[in-house]
Design an enzyme around this catalytic site. Structure first.
Site, PDB file in Angstrom:
ATOM      1  CG  HIS A 265      76.502 135.706  -3.261  1.00  0.00           C
ATOM      2  ND1 HIS A 265      75.720 134.617  -2.946  1.00  0.00           N
ATOM      3  CD2 HIS A 265      75.658 136.769  -3.332  1.00  0.00           C
ATOM      4  CE1 HIS A 265      74.455 134.991  -2.816  1.00  0.00           C
ATOM      5  NE2 HIS A 265      74.387 136.301  -3.049  1.00  0.00           N
ATOM      6  CG  ASP A 342      79.376 134.188  -9.056  1.00  0.00           C
ATOM      7  OD1 ASP A 342      78.563 134.495  -9.944  1.00  0.00           O
ATOM      8  OD2 ASP A 342      79.152 134.360  -7.835  1.00  0.00           O
ATOM      9  CD  GLN A 345      76.321 141.548  -8.360  1.00  0.00           C
ATOM     10  OE1 GLN A 345      76.193 142.668  -8.851  1.00  0.00           O
ATOM     11  NE2 GLN A 345      75.354 140.962  -7.684  1.00  0.00           N
ATOM     12  CE  LYS A 368      72.537 138.614  -8.634  1.00  0.00           C
ATOM     13  NZ  LYS A 368      71.861 139.436  -7.629  1.00  0.00           N
ATOM     14  CB  CYS A 506      74.104 136.721   0.182  1.00  0.00           C
ATOM     15  SG  CYS A 506      72.339 136.564   0.470  1.00  0.00           S
TER      16      CYS A 506
END
Length: 549
Positions: A265, A342, A345, A368, A506
């Site tokens: 991202h 990260d 997600q 999220k 993004c």
């Protein structure tokens, strides 16, 4: 309405989305079973209670209540595969190559100790989800999962858009919020609202307890060793910037190297570009193959004595690829590099264990994972956090201040200057409570089945191409439709009440790796159902047919 029908040996859940359809289907089923009349069937009284997953609102019928509108477990399992029942709803049966096998709309089965194949040949496309299924790498949770009961926990899913029922398939951008999270926020403001840590009155104590209680819930959720490992931030973007601008500013110098992947991202690209530009360091990028999987051999070649940090996504927001993060962390550590993962997600879809990953930092966003916006967390190894200078100054992060010198608090307070997002941190804790009540293994298993169902149907839409076909993949379906711009498809779907993302997500570098500037992205969550997928596919077929495609 959803009806959960327990049995003496194993729980059986049967979702009933359409009472008229179920009444007709029940008569057909009973007609095919010996000893059951085809005439009108008596209804058993419903008892409002919690279903087996702990989600309120299900209706439970006693196992011994006698014949009623749905056959019992034994009868359903004895139902011959050749029984003619209605084909699947909305578009699925119209797709080229769809097998003409029986389909029981709205039904799914939940078992312990028995295997119900995720792709049940007797009911393709039905909501077949067995807790005894063998999905590699996923443990079995003892509680059944009912997506229709889950949907009722999210009030916004009852909304209509352009006169159509809302189908929310934009979960990769943000998820909707369950009533329990909404209620927790309301309760906080009605009964606990105060600044934290620095007052002697009762409301300050309540607010502090709620805030620090949420930190403990985050610790438990990611299996961190201590609440001292958990720093509250606005989300993944702020978390990555915190590490880049605090630890990175101190530890990355001229000609040092920072390694990322093509899957990232923008939030995991731009801060490292800025750092490299400021320090004269070099940004290296690990390539991916044509399925969107990191090429580990090439990744390892990028690692060396000048590598200071590796920052990688756990799950790609654009392709859904699940990276081999644990293996990539270990490779980087062998070369003396630190690693940030990260998890924006991954946290809504799979169980997270930062100690097993052995990453140095793990960042994620609350919005999220069914929590409020503007809240997230950074996990960091405690010694590393305490060696890292604060990146913001102010109240709450200090031990002592004079005009000559400031002494900082240990982690996590040293990174939480000023008044934080107290209420939404409490809301994040409530979202974690909700997810843990359902069970992350249940969510992972259900979404795995739903992804397979969606992939199968979308691949049969003429002119549709899915980008990202990794063997290990989360519920992201990024696609283009030949002859249509992505934004055009997104707007047409919106007119049908279907919310997807259309654009570059993004993540421009990875889309350009596949030769496109934009895609349509449908991203799944625990409250999505096969009916949502059917509606998406039907709408895509209509878009093509309206243009004569």
């Amino acid at each position: 309405m959803t009806t959960a029908i327990p049995t003496a040996s194993t729980p059986l859940g049967v979702g009933l989305p359409d009472p008229e359809l179920i009444a007709r289907l029940a008569n057909e089923l009973f007609a095919a079973l010996p000893g059951h009349p085809q005439d009108a069937l008596p209804k058993a009284p419903a008892e409002e209670t919690f279903n087996a997953s702990g989600v309120p609102g299900a209706q439970v019928f006693p196992a011994d209540s006698g014949p009623f509108a749905v056959p019992g477990e034994a009868q359903l399992r004895a139902l011959p595969a050749s029984l003619a029942v209605p084909q699947g709803p909305v578009g699925a049966a119209e797709l080229p190559g769809t097998p003409k096998l029986p389909y029981i709309p709205g039904f799914y089965f939940l078992d312990q100790g028995q295997s119900v194949p995720a792709t049940n040949p007797a009911v393709p496309g039905a909501h077949a989800f067995g807790l005894g299924d063998g999905v590699p790498g996923l443990e079995t949770d003892a509680r059944p999962f009912d997506p229709h009961a889950v949907r009722r926990d999210f009030p916004i899913l009852s909304e209509q858009v352009h006169g159509k029922p809302l189908v929310w398939l934009d979960n990769g951008a943000t998820t909707q919020k369950p009533q329990s999270v909404i209620d927790r926020l309301s309760y906080y403001y009605a009964h606990e609202n105060s600044n934290i840590h620095r007052a002697a009155h009762e409301l300050a104590a309540r607010s502090t307890d709620a805030y620090e209680g949420a930190r403990e819930k985050v610790r438990r959720f990611v299996n961190a060793p201590s609440p001292r490992n958990i720093v509250f931030v606005r989300g993944s973007t702020e978390g990555i910037n915190l590490v880049a601008k605090s630890w990175g500013h101190r530890n990355v110098g001229k000609d040092d190297e920072v390694v990322i992947t093509w899957l990232e991202h923008h939030a995991n690209i731009v801060p490292w570009q800025q750092l490299c530009a400021e320090k004269g360091a070099i940004l290296r990028v690990a390539p991916v193959d044509d399925r969107g999987q990191v090429i580990l051999e090439e990744y390892e070649k990028l690692l060396g004595p000048r590598t200071r940090i590796v920052s990688l996504t756990h799950v790609s927001n654009a392709l859904g690829t699940i990276t081999p993060a644990r293996e990539m962390v270990a490779m980087a550590h062998r070369h003396g590099a630190r690693v940030l993962v990260d998890g924006a997600q991954s946290v809504p879809h799979k169980r997270i264990d930062v100690q097993d990953l052995d990453c140095d930092w793990f960042v994620f966003s609350g919005h999220k994972m069914f929590a409020p916006t503007g809240i997230g967390a950074v996990y960091g190894k405690e010694d590393l956090l305490n060696e890292t200078p604060p990146w913001q100054g102010g109240g709450n992060m200090i031990v002592d201040v004079t005009f000559e010198k400031t002494v900082y608090q240990p982690a996590p307070a040293r990174f939480e200057a000023g008044t934080g997002n107290i209420a939404d941190a409490v809301g994040l804790g409530a979202a974690i409570d909700y997810l843990e009540r359902i069970g992350m293994e249940n969510i992972s298993r259900y979404e795995h089945v739903l992804l397979e169902y969606a992939t199968e149907l979308l691949n049969r839409v003429p002119g549709l191409r899915i980008y990202g076909t990794a063997r290990e993949k989360a519920g992201v379906l990024s696609f283009t439709l030949a002859g249509f711009e992505s934004e055009e498809v997104g707007k047409a779907l919106d007119r049908e009440g279907i919310a997807v993302r259309a654009g570059h997500h993004c993540a421009q570098p990875i889309l350009r790796r596949f030769g496109v500037e934009t895609t349509v992205r449908a991203s799944l969550a625990l409250y999505n159902t096969c009916e949502d997928i059917d509606a998406l596919v039907a709408a895509l077929l209509n878009i093509r047919s309206e243009r004569g495609g």
